[in-house]
Design a protein around this motif. Sequence first.
Motif, PDB file in Angstrom:
ATOM      1  N   SER A  25       0.833  -1.203   0.000  1.00 39.31           N
ATOM      2  CA  SER A  25       0.000   0.000   0.000  1.00 39.31           C
ATOM      3  C   SER A  25       0.866   1.249   0.000  1.00 39.31           C
ATOM      4  O   SER A  25       0.644   2.187  -0.780  1.00 39.31           O
ATOM      5  CB  SER A  25      -0.922  -0.006   1.221  1.00 39.31           C
ATOM      6  N   ALA A 186      -7.023  -1.867   2.071  1.00 35.45           N
ATOM      7  CA  ALA A 186      -8.279  -2.488   2.484  1.00 35.45           C
ATOM      8  C   ALA A 186      -8.044  -3.940   2.895  1.00 35.45           C
ATOM      9  O   ALA A 186      -8.624  -4.419   3.881  1.00 35.45           O
ATOM     10  CB  ALA A 186      -9.298  -2.413   1.353  1.00 35.45           C
ATOM     11  N   ALA A 190      -8.710  -5.551   6.541  1.00 39.98           N
ATOM     12  CA  ALA A 190      -9.603  -6.711   6.655  1.00 39.98           C
ATOM     13  C   ALA A 190      -8.927  -7.862   7.392  1.00 39.98           C
ATOM     14  O   ALA A 190      -9.582  -8.631   8.100  1.00 39.98           O
ATOM     15  CB  ALA A 190     -10.052  -7.155   5.267  1.00 39.98           C
TER      16      ALA A 190
END
Length: 280
Positions: A25, A186, A190
Motif C-alpha cells: 500500500s 483495504a 480486513a
Amino acid sequence: MLIWGTTWLAITFQLGPVAPEVSVSHRFLLAALVIAAWCRWRGLSLRFRPAEHVALVLMGVTLYAFSYVLVYHAELYLASGVVAIGYSASPLLSMLGTRLFFRQAVTARMALGAALGILGIAMVFWPEFARLQESRNVALGATCTLLAVLISTSGGLLAQRNHQRNLHGWPTMAWSMGYGGLASLALALALGRPYTIDLGAPYLLSLLYLSLLGTVVTFAGWLTLIGRIGAARASYVGVMVPVVALVISTLFEGFDWHPLTAAGIAVSIAGNVLVLGSRR
C-alpha cells in the motif's frame, strides 16, 4: 530490465515489522501521488468516466495490489531470485491469454516454447522442493509465486485491453496505482494488520527506490510496450529480469546454485524465445 531485476532484492528490506499488505500500500500510493503531481504539473487531465474508472480499478487490483502482496509473502519463504524466476512464466501465460481473449493463433512452435518454459521453471524450483521435508514454507512460497504470476498476467492483459480502448498514459497510471494501493490497504485492514511504517533507513530507502524507480519508471516503460507490441511480447522482461535477480540474490542473499538452476534458466529462456519469435 536492470532496475526491475534489482527490485526483487529491494523487497526483502520491506519485510519485517510492517505487514506485506501495508508495505505494498505504501509503495503504490506513493507512486500514485508522484504520478498525479507530475500530471498536474504537465496539465494532463485526471478525469475519467465511471466506466473507465471501473477498468482502472480492475487493472490496479490485479497488476499492483494482490499480485505484489503475494510476491512480498513469497519472499518471506524463498530467495528473491527464485521468486523472480517464477515470473519467467509470464510470457507463456500471456501468450495463452492473448489467444483466449484476443483470438491470437497458437502455433506448434509456440506450444513447444510453452512446454520448454514450464519445464525450465520446474527445474529451477526442483531443488527448493527437495527441502520440503525440512520446511513447509517452500510450498507456501511456491504457491504464492504461482498465484502472483497468474494475477499479474491477468493485469497485463487488462492493461492491453485498456490500451486498445485508448485508456493509457500517465493519468491512467496514477489512478490504477492509487486503486492498487487502496486495495492493498483495504486487504490489510480486513486481515487486522496494523497500519504502520518502519522509520529505519533500510525500509525508507528501499520504499523510495521501489516506488520511484521500481514502479513509476519501470511500469511507464512496460505499459508503453504493451500498447505497442502486446502483453505477450512485452512480458519478455519476465525472461531476463529473473536472471538478473538471481545473480543479485547470489551476491547478497547467498543463494546456492544447483546444476538444475542453470539448466532450468537456459531451458526457460529457450522456450520463451520460441514463443516470442513466433509472433514476428
